[in-house]
Design a protein around this motif. Sequence first.
Motif, PDB file in Angstrom:
ATOM      1  N   PRO A  20       0.808  -1.094   0.188  1.00 12.38           N
ATOM      2  CA  PRO A  20      -0.015   0.092  -0.054  1.00 12.38           C
ATOM      3  C   PRO A  20       0.892   1.393  -0.084  1.00 12.38           C
ATOM      4  N   GLU A  21       0.585   2.167  -0.836  1.00  8.43           N
ATOM      5  CA  GLU A  21       1.130   3.408  -0.960  1.00  8.43           C
ATOM      6  C   GLU A  21       0.051   4.663  -0.555  1.00  8.43           C
ATOM      7  N   ALA A  22       0.617   5.576   0.294  1.00  7.72           N
ATOM      8  CA  ALA A  22      -0.010   6.806   0.454  1.00  7.72           C
ATOM      9  C   ALA A  22      -0.100   7.632  -0.718  1.00  7.72           C
ATOM     10  N   THR A  23      -1.365   8.384  -1.098  1.00  2.21           N
ATOM     11  CA  THR A  23      -1.253   9.027  -2.315  1.00  2.21           C
ATOM     12  C   THR A  23      -2.240  10.322  -1.591  1.00  2.21           C
ATOM     13  N   LYS A  45       4.052  10.763   6.719  1.00  2.00           N
ATOM     14  CA  LYS A  45       3.959  10.995   5.201  1.00  2.00           C
ATOM     15  C   LYS A  45       3.107  12.085   4.916  1.00  2.00           C
ATOM     16  N   PHE A  46       2.165  12.233   5.916  1.00  2.00           N
ATOM     17  CA  PHE A  46       1.072  13.443   5.896  1.00  2.00           C
ATOM     18  C   PHE A  46       2.061  14.756   5.887  1.00  2.00           C
ATOM     19  N   ASN A  47       3.060  14.801   6.983  1.00  2.00           N
ATOM     20  CA  ASN A  47       3.889  15.910   7.357  1.00  2.00           C
ATOM     21  C   ASN A  47       4.687  16.273   6.027  1.00  2.00           C
ATOM     22  N   GLU A  48       5.318  15.234   5.528  1.00  2.00           N
ATOM     23  CA  GLU A  48       6.182  15.376   4.303  1.00  2.00           C
ATOM     24  C   GLU A  48       5.488  15.918   3.030  1.00  2.00           C
TER      25      GLU A  48
END
Length: 528
Positions: free
Chosen positions: A386-389, A505-508
């Motif tokens: 799974p990848e965050a998009t 990932k949200f922060n980045e």
Amino acid sequence: MNTVSKSNELMQLLNGENIHHQLSVPQLVEKILQRNEGILTSSGAVRAKTGKYTGRSPQDKFIVEEASSKDKIEWGKVNQPISEESFDRLYGKVLDYLQQKEELFVFNGYAGADRKHRLPIQVINELAWHNLFAHQLFIRPEDGELSGHNPEFTIVSAPHFKADPAVDGTHSETFIIVSFEKRIVLIGGTEYAGEMKKSIFSVMNYVLPESDILSMHCSANVGLEGDVALFFGLSGTGKTTLSADPNRRLIGDDEHGWSPNGVFNIEGGCYAKCIGLTREKEPQIFDAIRFGSVLENVVVDDDTRASDYEDASMTENTRAAYPLQAMENIVDPSVAGHPNTIVFLTADAFGVLPPISKLTKEQAMYHFLSGYTSKLAGTERGITSPEATFSTCFGSPFLPLPAIRYAEMLGKKIDEHNAQVYLVNTGWTGGEYGVGSRMKLSYTRSMVQAALEGELTHVETKTDEIFGLHIPHHVPGVPDEVLQPKKTWMNEDAYESKAKELAYKFNENFKKFSMMTGEIETKGGPLV
């Protein structure tokens, strides 16, 4: 070529003997069959194939760099500049090409169901089935309106014309170019009809904010008491399923404006995905596919002419285009009051976001700018886990202006109309994808229903220690333990590790907004 000579050439094209103006649906269907552009299916719909382009071509989309608009556009990978000289040269070639065609098709209509804010448009098509698509997707003029129709934007679509990148300044044979100064959308080298729909949406995303109207990539419906709900979400999050509620009337399924008067649909039709479509799962969509509808790239049996919605051999992105009036339980005209409830949908394959949480205004703006969901293994080549998009404002490919402008408008309207905002995770619970399970649709429906009916407005909540989200202690019809993601995991340490991974990932992703957003990040983002 200067603007005046181009305008004259366009008028010459429109006055040509090869032009068919405002053909009816039966006339267009006859033309499609005569010209072998498509076939008639057993449901009465036309099926057309789009060739090698079965979806949008984002790398081939440009905005003309013009003095009147260049300082307003957020230039980058989404909004690529092209020079006025390149546009004028290519536009002239396309008009010359179309002049030679035996037949051309013109549709005049509108974008925007609110008469105070609608945009008169014109669509010039090389293909009859594209003109039928435009007829069904945009808003059709009523009797007597054509006499006063003065198009403010014109789509010129020549799918069989191919650009020469070395000469024309494009990246390939395909081009989708918007000139805000000349008010032209120029499309060539692709038969995918969705480029017309999304080009006008991009235009509205530029035009509407100038009138203090928030343009939104969302579905909308209205309840029996007149309460309005908006549903934002990327593909696979359940936006279509959850907004198609038999107890609520549909305003629209994809594009809306939020004006000082309320919400209005930008379109006059729907462009629904067909893969896996059944009457049992989505009866409204299934039954809307009939005479006058357009099917794209759907496999059809040679003998029976029955559509096989399970067959993805041409593409996973099979589509159906039909007018809103083909559906039952709609709002007609597609206008309503101010939203009471806003739902952001995400399918979190990390399994760490709460199934429902209340958002403050700052959190709503943060998650609006983030536009998060997950891509799953197997959905795209090269994705093995799974990848965050993230898709800004749940519609980054269609936003000409800086994203913060749309977010600030949303925050202002939330304040003005006291709209309640919820983040709903339709993804995984009890572990990440491959370990946990997909959230039960019955639970999600119960949570959304409770939100829409105001049952969660004043309930007691717990603040998530990683994401800062406000989780209701209780929702009717949902086990309490399901509401707290940490409690659904076998291993709490594994949960915290995965939750912190997603928070990172949200922060980045949000770093690109940090210089513009002030306290949206500090008050709206993860706490870690």
